[in-house]
Design a protein around this motif. Structure first.
Motif, PDB file in Angstrom:
ATOM      1  N   MET A  34     -35.703  62.850  85.471  1.00 61.74           N
ATOM      2  CA  MET A  34     -35.890  62.932  86.927  1.00 61.74           C
ATOM      3  C   MET A  34     -37.203  63.640  87.229  1.00 61.74           C
ATOM      4  O   MET A  34     -37.498  64.688  86.666  1.00 61.74           O
ATOM      5  CB  MET A  34     -34.732  63.733  87.530  1.00 61.74           C
ATOM      6  N   PHE A  80     -39.856  65.662  89.717  1.00 59.30           N
ATOM      7  CA  PHE A  80     -39.648  66.702  90.725  1.00 59.30           C
ATOM      8  C   PHE A  80     -39.380  66.051  92.083  1.00 59.30           C
ATOM      9  O   PHE A  80     -38.486  66.458  92.815  1.00 59.30           O
ATOM     10  CB  PHE A  80     -40.878  67.610  90.801  1.00 59.30           C
ATOM     11  N   ALA A 128     -35.987  64.553  92.422  1.00 54.77           N
ATOM     12  CA  ALA A 128     -35.040  65.673  92.504  1.00 54.77           C
ATOM     13  C   ALA A 128     -35.040  66.246  93.916  1.00 54.77           C
ATOM     14  O   ALA A 128     -33.983  66.500  94.498  1.00 54.77           O
ATOM     15  CB  ALA A 128     -35.414  66.749  91.494  1.00 54.77           C
ATOM     16  N   VAL A 129     -36.202  66.399  94.453  1.00 51.46           N
ATOM     17  CA  VAL A 129     -36.337  66.961  95.803  1.00 51.46           C
ATOM     18  C   VAL A 129     -35.641  66.074  96.828  1.00 51.46           C
ATOM     19  O   VAL A 129     -34.894  66.545  97.686  1.00 51.46           O
ATOM     20  CB  VAL A 129     -37.837  67.132  96.164  1.00 51.46           C
ATOM     21  N   ALA A 140     -33.262  63.962  96.284  1.00 53.97           N
ATOM     22  CA  ALA A 140     -31.820  64.001  96.047  1.00 53.97           C
ATOM     23  C   ALA A 140     -31.217  65.257  96.659  1.00 53.97           C
ATOM     24  O   ALA A 140     -30.121  65.231  97.213  1.00 53.97           O
ATOM     25  CB  ALA A 140     -31.541  63.953  94.545  1.00 53.97           C
ATOM     26  N   VAL A 141     -31.950  66.347  96.577  1.00 58.89           N
ATOM     27  CA  VAL A 141     -31.453  67.607  97.130  1.00 58.89           C
ATOM     28  C   VAL A 141     -31.245  67.495  98.641  1.00 58.89           C
ATOM     29  O   VAL A 141     -30.227  67.927  99.164  1.00 58.89           O
ATOM     30  CB  VAL A 141     -32.438  68.754  96.842  1.00 58.89           C
ATOM     31  N   ALA A 195     -28.164  65.646  99.146  1.00 59.73           N
ATOM     32  CA  ALA A 195     -27.003  66.394  98.647  1.00 59.73           C
ATOM     33  C   ALA A 195     -26.625  67.522  99.584  1.00 59.73           C
ATOM     34  O   ALA A 195     -25.460  67.733  99.907  1.00 59.73           O
ATOM     35  CB  ALA A 195     -27.323  66.966  97.271  1.00 59.73           C
ATOM     36  N   ALA A 196     -27.618  68.228 100.034  1.00 61.69           N
ATOM     37  CA  ALA A 196     -27.351  69.460 100.753  1.00 61.69           C
ATOM     38  C   ALA A 196     -26.708  69.206 102.108  1.00 61.69           C
ATOM     39  O   ALA A 196     -26.016  70.067 102.635  1.00 61.69           O
ATOM     40  CB  ALA A 196     -28.629  70.252 100.908  1.00 61.69           C
ATOM     41  N   THR A 207     -24.251  67.369 102.668  1.00 66.24           N
ATOM     42  CA  THR A 207     -22.809  67.432 102.424  1.00 66.24           C
ATOM     43  C   THR A 207     -22.374  68.889 102.301  1.00 66.24           C
ATOM     44  O   THR A 207     -21.353  69.299 102.842  1.00 66.24           O
ATOM     45  CB  THR A 207     -22.453  66.719 101.102  1.00 66.24           C
ATOM     46  N   LEU A 208     -23.167  69.652 101.601  1.00 67.37           N
ATOM     47  CA  LEU A 208     -22.838  71.057 101.373  1.00 67.37           C
ATOM     48  C   LEU A 208     -22.683  71.802 102.690  1.00 67.37           C
ATOM     49  O   LEU A 208     -21.859  72.699 102.808  1.00 67.37           O
ATOM     50  CB  LEU A 208     -23.932  71.739 100.547  1.00 67.37           C
ATOM     51  N   ILE A 211     -40.783  70.809  99.318  1.00 63.23           N
ATOM     52  CA  ILE A 211     -39.874  71.923  99.014  1.00 63.23           C
ATOM     53  C   ILE A 211     -39.149  72.356 100.289  1.00 63.23           C
ATOM     54  O   ILE A 211     -37.932  72.562 100.287  1.00 63.23           O
ATOM     55  CB  ILE A 211     -40.638  73.106  98.383  1.00 63.23           C
ATOM     56  N   MET A 236     -35.117  72.057 100.795  1.00 66.03           N
ATOM     57  CA  MET A 236     -34.323  73.277 100.950  1.00 66.03           C
ATOM     58  C   MET A 236     -33.823  73.483 102.381  1.00 66.03           C
ATOM     59  O   MET A 236     -33.040  74.398 102.631  1.00 66.03           O
ATOM     60  CB  MET A 236     -35.152  74.491 100.502  1.00 66.03           C
ATOM     61  N   LEU A 289     -30.106  74.004 102.894  1.00 69.85           N
ATOM     62  CA  LEU A 289     -29.360  74.983 102.099  1.00 69.85           C
ATOM     63  C   LEU A 289     -28.864  76.224 102.845  1.00 69.85           C
ATOM     64  O   LEU A 289     -27.692  76.596 102.697  1.00 69.85           O
ATOM     65  CB  LEU A 289     -30.199  75.446 100.891  1.00 69.85           C
ATOM     66  N   HIS A 346     -25.942  77.667  92.544  1.00 69.15           N
ATOM     67  CA  HIS A 346     -25.645  76.247  92.341  1.00 69.15           C
ATOM     68  C   HIS A 346     -25.324  75.949  90.882  1.00 69.15           C
ATOM     69  O   HIS A 346     -24.461  75.127  90.582  1.00 69.15           O
ATOM     70  CB  HIS A 346     -26.813  75.394  92.855  1.00 69.15           C
ATOM     71  N   LYS A 366     -19.375  64.324  92.590  1.00 67.25           N
ATOM     72  CA  LYS A 366     -20.420  64.321  93.614  1.00 67.25           C
ATOM     73  C   LYS A 366     -20.998  65.731  93.778  1.00 67.25           C
ATOM     74  O   LYS A 366     -22.219  65.915  93.825  1.00 67.25           O
ATOM     75  CB  LYS A 366     -19.824  63.826  94.930  1.00 67.25           C
ATOM     76  N   GLU A 377     -24.815  67.037  93.148  1.00 65.32           N
ATOM     77  CA  GLU A 377     -25.590  67.709  94.193  1.00 65.32           C
ATOM     78  C   GLU A 377     -26.109  69.063  93.713  1.00 65.32           C
ATOM     79  O   GLU A 377     -27.277  69.412  93.911  1.00 65.32           O
ATOM     80  CB  GLU A 377     -24.728  67.905  95.442  1.00 65.32           C
ATOM     81  N   ASP A 412     -28.820  68.610  91.114  1.00 65.16           N
ATOM     82  CA  ASP A 412     -30.087  68.193  91.733  1.00 65.16           C
ATOM     83  C   ASP A 412     -30.827  69.383  92.342  1.00 65.16           C
ATOM     84  O   ASP A 412     -32.052  69.482  92.245  1.00 65.16           O
ATOM     85  CB  ASP A 412     -29.836  67.135  92.816  1.00 65.16           C
ATOM     86  N   ILE A 413     -30.077  70.268  92.988  1.00 63.70           N
ATOM     87  CA  ILE A 413     -30.709  71.453  93.574  1.00 63.70           C
ATOM     88  C   ILE A 413     -31.300  72.333  92.478  1.00 63.70           C
ATOM     89  O   ILE A 413     -32.438  72.793  92.568  1.00 63.70           O
ATOM     90  CB  ILE A 413     -29.694  72.254  94.427  1.00 63.70           C
ATOM     91  N   ALA A 431     -32.281  71.436  89.503  1.00 62.59           N
ATOM     92  CA  ALA A 431     -33.454  70.779  88.909  1.00 62.59           C
ATOM     93  C   ALA A 431     -34.665  70.876  89.843  1.00 62.59           C
ATOM     94  O   ALA A 431     -35.775  71.197  89.400  1.00 62.59           O
ATOM     95  CB  ALA A 431     -33.141  69.318  88.592  1.00 62.59           C
ATOM     96  N   ALA A 432     -34.443  70.633  91.128  1.00 65.33           N
ATOM     97  CA  ALA A 432     -35.560  70.661  92.075  1.00 65.33           C
ATOM     98  C   ALA A 432     -36.157  72.058  92.188  1.00 65.33           C
ATOM     99  O   ALA A 432     -37.359  72.226  92.337  1.00 65.33           O
ATOM    100  CB  ALA A 432     -35.100  70.181  93.445  1.00 65.33           C
ATOM    101  N   ALA A 458     -33.475  69.468  84.114  1.00 62.53           N
ATOM    102  CA  ALA A 458     -33.687  68.034  84.352  1.00 62.53           C
ATOM    103  C   ALA A 458     -32.651  67.219  83.585  1.00 62.53           C
ATOM    104  O   ALA A 458     -32.099  66.236  84.097  1.00 62.53           O
ATOM    105  CB  ALA A 458     -35.106  67.637  83.940  1.00 62.53           C
ATOM    106  N   SER A 500     -29.715  64.690  85.019  1.00 63.37           N
ATOM    107  CA  SER A 500     -29.515  63.321  84.530  1.00 63.37           C
ATOM    108  C   SER A 500     -28.069  63.118  84.097  1.00 63.37           C
ATOM    109  O   SER A 500     -27.457  62.089  84.396  1.00 63.37           O
ATOM    110  CB  SER A 500     -30.426  63.032  83.329  1.00 63.37           C
TER     111      SER A 500
END
Lengths: 153, 153
Positions: free
Chosen positions: A1, A3, A6-7, A9-10, A13-14, A16-17, A71, A75, A78, B46, B63, B67, B70-71, B73-74, B118, B122
């Motif tokens: 992945m 950077f 990954a960013v 995806a975050v 993802a976040a 949902t959090l 970034i 973030m 979060l 996380h 899931k 999430e 991913d955080i 890793a980022a 990373a 994955s």
């Protein structure tokens, strides 16, 4: 992945959090407080670096602007989980009681910031300083209006 | 400027950015310290949520694992800028002097963590707990070995 993926995806993802209550995520209120303070501080640093370019205090560097904006966007979702029920005490902090008594309004501020941060990241991808300036203003305003309403000085 | 010299200029610029001392990125050492502590704390939260699933303390949620990974890793690339020259004092912290006297070794630890984070992200994408467990071990070990060597208790 990479950077970048990954960013991205975050950011997805976040969101949902955000919906999870704090007690599902933090062992104790103190950790939620450290978490929100830490994530907001990191966001503030990267946001401030874009601001320095926007205000001409630092030379414009398109790559750095994009990295910092990515970034911030990643973030931006979060910190809010750290303001859950019961996290109004447990460690020193500057959040006003309104965070917990006006949750819907507070969450609106958080959503606005997330949305403005995403726009700023899109603008930064263009590498065009004028577009970055245009997006930076409302993003900075979203920080300020929430701080004015919900953060003690 | 030819294409080749442009490319070389970019490469030079990028390595300069990477090598920037903390004082070029942070207004004062105290901010660098808060930045590294904040980002490491958020990463730890996380990472710990994945650990709770790996260790069976929390039910596995593919899931949520993805999430959280991913955080991690980022954000795995962020904290290290906060350990620049001159940031061994300015605010209370637990970093040992070796961070600054053995920079190459410390940076190796940071690189290892980034790489393991990373891999964990994955693995989390597969949604397979066994693969997550396999990747989690070395990632957790990379945290621990750096903490053992460079963080006071």
């Amino acid at each position: 992945m990479t950077f970048k993926t990954a960013v991205l995806a975050v950011a997805a993802a976040a969101s949902t959090l955000l919906a999870l209550p704090a007690n599902a995520q933090f062992a104790k209120p103190e950790e939620a407080i450290k978490y929100r303070q830490g994530s907001l501080f990191v966001i503030g640093q990267h946001f401030g670096r874009i601001g320095a370019m926007v205000n001409g205090k630092m030379p414009f560097d398109a790559k750095a602007a994009q990295e910092n904006a990515d970034i911030v966007a990643a973030m931006s979702a979060l910190p809010w989980a750290g303001f859950g029920p019961g996290t109004d005490k447990g460690a020193p902090h500057k959040a006003k009681p309104g965070v917990w008594t006006e949750q819907a309004k507070f969450n609106e501020h958080a959503q606005t910031f997330k949305s403005e941060a995403a726009k700023l990241a899109s603008a930064a991808k263009t590498g065009n300083l004028d577009q970055i300036k245009t997006a930076f203003g409302p993003a900075a305003q979203s920080c300020k209006s929430c701080h004015d309403a919900y953060r003690n000085r």
